[in-house]
Design an enzyme around this catalytic site. Structure first.
Site, PDB file in Angstrom:
ATOM      1  N   GLU A 178      -1.374  -4.683  22.814  1.00  0.00           N
ATOM      2  CA  GLU A 178      -1.180  -3.657  23.227  1.00  0.00           C
ATOM      3  C   GLU A 178      -1.806  -2.531  24.387  1.00  0.00           C
ATOM      4  O   GLU A 178      -3.499  -2.983  24.471  1.00  0.00           O
ATOM      5  CB  GLU A 178      -0.947  -2.691  22.349  1.00  0.00           C
ATOM      6  CG  GLU A 178       0.305  -2.765  21.244  1.00  0.00           C
ATOM      7  CD  GLU A 178       0.672  -2.354  20.343  1.00  0.00           C
ATOM      8  OE1 GLU A 178       0.016  -0.865  20.077  1.00  0.00           O
ATOM      9  OE2 GLU A 178       1.035  -2.046  19.159  1.00  0.00           O
ATOM     10  N   HIS A 202       4.691   1.301  19.646  1.00  0.00           N
ATOM     11  CA  HIS A 202       3.954   2.092  18.370  1.00  0.00           C
ATOM     12  C   HIS A 202       4.236   3.488  18.027  1.00  0.00           C
ATOM     13  O   HIS A 202       3.240   4.285  18.129  1.00  0.00           O
ATOM     14  CB  HIS A 202       2.526   1.593  18.499  1.00  0.00           C
ATOM     15  CG  HIS A 202       1.976   1.395  17.735  1.00  0.00           C
ATOM     16  ND1 HIS A 202       0.901   0.529  18.120  1.00  0.00           N
ATOM     17  CD2 HIS A 202       1.359   2.310  16.795  1.00  0.00           C
ATOM     18  CE1 HIS A 202      -0.403   0.442  16.880  1.00  0.00           C
ATOM     19  NE2 HIS A 202       0.420   1.693  16.178  1.00  0.00           N
ATOM     20  N   GLY A 255       0.583  -0.689   0.289  1.00  0.00           N
ATOM     21  CA  GLY A 255       0.062   0.299   0.435  1.00  0.00           C
ATOM     22  C   GLY A 255       0.808   0.884   0.082  1.00  0.00           C
ATOM     23  O   GLY A 255       2.282   1.176  -0.264  1.00  0.00           O
ATOM     24  N   ARG A 256       0.729   2.342   0.629  1.00  0.00           N
ATOM     25  CA  ARG A 256       1.132   3.469   0.179  1.00  0.00           C
ATOM     26  C   ARG A 256       2.194   3.445   1.023  1.00  0.00           C
ATOM     27  O   ARG A 256       3.623   3.814   0.506  1.00  0.00           O
ATOM     28  CB  ARG A 256      -0.051   4.984   0.936  1.00  0.00           C
ATOM     29  CG  ARG A 256       0.009   4.904   0.697  1.00  0.00           C
ATOM     30  CD  ARG A 256      -1.542   6.580   1.111  1.00  0.00           C
ATOM     31  NE  ARG A 256      -2.217   5.597   2.004  1.00  0.00           N
ATOM     32  CZ  ARG A 256      -3.226   5.736   1.987  1.00  0.00           C
ATOM     33  NH1 ARG A 256      -3.973   6.146   1.047  1.00  0.00           N
ATOM     34  NH2 ARG A 256      -3.785   5.237   3.572  1.00  0.00           N
ATOM     35  N   SER A 311       3.611  -2.480  11.364  1.00  0.00           N
ATOM     36  CA  SER A 311       2.141  -2.874  10.197  1.00  0.00           C
ATOM     37  C   SER A 311       1.588  -2.990  11.608  1.00  0.00           C
ATOM     38  O   SER A 311       0.650  -1.750  12.015  1.00  0.00           O
ATOM     39  CB  SER A 311       1.948  -4.148   9.383  1.00  0.00           C
ATOM     40  OG  SER A 311       0.418  -4.231   9.455  1.00  0.00           O
ATOM     41  N   ARG A 312       0.972  -4.630  11.730  1.00  0.00           N
ATOM     42  CA  ARG A 312      -0.656  -4.385  13.146  1.00  0.00           C
ATOM     43  C   ARG A 312       0.209  -5.411  13.881  1.00  0.00           C
ATOM     44  O   ARG A 312       0.779  -6.983  12.992  1.00  0.00           O
ATOM     45  CB  ARG A 312      -2.058  -4.923  12.823  1.00  0.00           C
ATOM     46  CG  ARG A 312      -2.512  -3.640  12.344  1.00  0.00           C
ATOM     47  CD  ARG A 312      -3.176  -3.036  13.126  1.00  0.00           C
ATOM     48  NE  ARG A 312      -3.831  -1.826  13.198  1.00  0.00           N
ATOM     49  CZ  ARG A 312      -2.749  -0.337  12.268  1.00  0.00           C
ATOM     50  NH1 ARG A 312      -1.873  -0.484  12.689  1.00  0.00           N
ATOM     51  NH2 ARG A 312      -3.156   0.621  12.247  1.00  0.00           N
TER      52      ARG A 312
END
Length: 328
Positions: free
Chosen positions: A270, A290, A159-160, A240-241
């Protein structure tokens, strides 16, 4: 009209004056409250929530319990790109609109990714500990690494942010390969070669994860995936995640020599439990809180958009609300 800014106690900003000024600029009569969510003692949070019209949050899980406690709630403004923690179907049933932020930190996350890549390959954490903790001045204490320009970066998720990382890596002289569900293997775009999942895992010296958190991507990086990395023994980066990585299997892969080291800006839980966390005990694992998105520029944009979404919505200008993500 009452707006609440809230997140987990550990994740709340120390100062929300910017948001308060933005919200009150054209609506000085609005009541703005900042209330952290303390999982151990949530009574203050729920007391404030009962008459809230709009909620601004990034990480709170918006579930039935929270929606039941907010009968006046009309809008949830997510001050982040990801909105997977919101039960969109439940919100829709309650007539609560949900909006998120589509773009504000691509450059920052990409820069952070490249920083983590340098830190891993150049062994900055290990050298720092060698000098500071062991008082040893030895440049050759660790095996020398190839130049980055001789290494291959593999990107999962184009993606971006993935594209921005690729652009920076190409500028460093690296070979960049990528895997995406949306781009056919064999395609070459912006000096990036798109390959199959198997080829990326087998040929990358560094693997950087930029996939979205979806049901299909939950624990995508598991024992089977890490085994396919054995040929190159790459460094692994996740900005990312956290849910996309099985952390237990990552540790096992590092212990068994399938992965050389890892840099994780996100964790599965988290805020995480940090005391006695095995991820923190390794010289070849870098953990950051994060923080990849965090810069002066990104924060200004984040605060402005999340607050502007609230004012536009309650002024009846839905067309000015950036990125409604619900099903209305």
């Amino acid at each position: 009209m009452k707006v609440m800014l809230s997140d987990f106690k550990e994740l709340m900003q120390k100062d929300n004056m910017v948001e308060i000024k933005l919200l009150k600029k054209d609506h000085p009569d609005w009541i703005i409250v900042t209330q952290p969510y303390d999982e151990k003692e949530p009574s203050a949070f729920f007391a404030e929530l009962k008459d809230v019209d709009a909620l601004i949050t990034a990480f709170l899980p918006i579930n039935k319990m929270i929606l039941d406690a907010a009968p006046r709630l009309k809008l949830i403004s997510i001050s982040a790109v990801g909105y997977e923690k919101v039960d969109l179907k439940m919100a829709q049933k309650r007539g609560v609109r949900v909006c998120a932020i589509g773009e504000y930190c691509t450059q920052d996350v990409a820069e952070f990714t490249i920083s983590l890549m340098f830190a891993l390959v150049k062994r900055l954490k290990q050298y720092d500990r060698l000098v500071v903790e062991k008082h040893r001045w030895e440049y050759d204490a660790f095996m020398a690494q190839p130049r980055l320009s001789r290494m291959t970066l593999g990107i999962f998720g184009y993606g971006r942010i993935g594209a921005a990382v690729a652009k920076m890596a190409v500028a460093l002289g690296m070979r960049v390969i990528a895997y995406s569900h949306h781009i056919t293997a064999g395609t070459i775009k912006d000096n990036v070669e798109f390959v199959s999942e198997e080829e990326l895992l087998a040929k990358s010296d560094i693997i950087s994860n930029h996939m979205r958190a979806t049901t299909e991507n939950y624990h995508f990086f598991n024992a089977d995936i890490f085994k396919k990395m054995r040929q190159k023994k790459p460094y692994f980066i996740n900005v990312s995640r956290g849910e996309t990585v099985d952390e237990t299997e990552l540790l096992s892969a590092i212990d068994n020599g399938m992965v050389r080291g890892a840099a994780l800006d996100v964790l599965e839980s988290e805020p995480p439990a940090l005391v006695n966390n095995p991820l923190l005990q390794r010289d070849n694992i870098i953990i950051s809180p994060h923080a990849a998105f965090y810069s002066q520029d990104s924060m200004a944009m984040l605060q402005r958009i999340s607050c502007q979404n609230v004012t536009s919505f309650f002024e009846g200008r839905d067309e000015k609300v950036f990125n409604f993500v619900d099903q209305h």
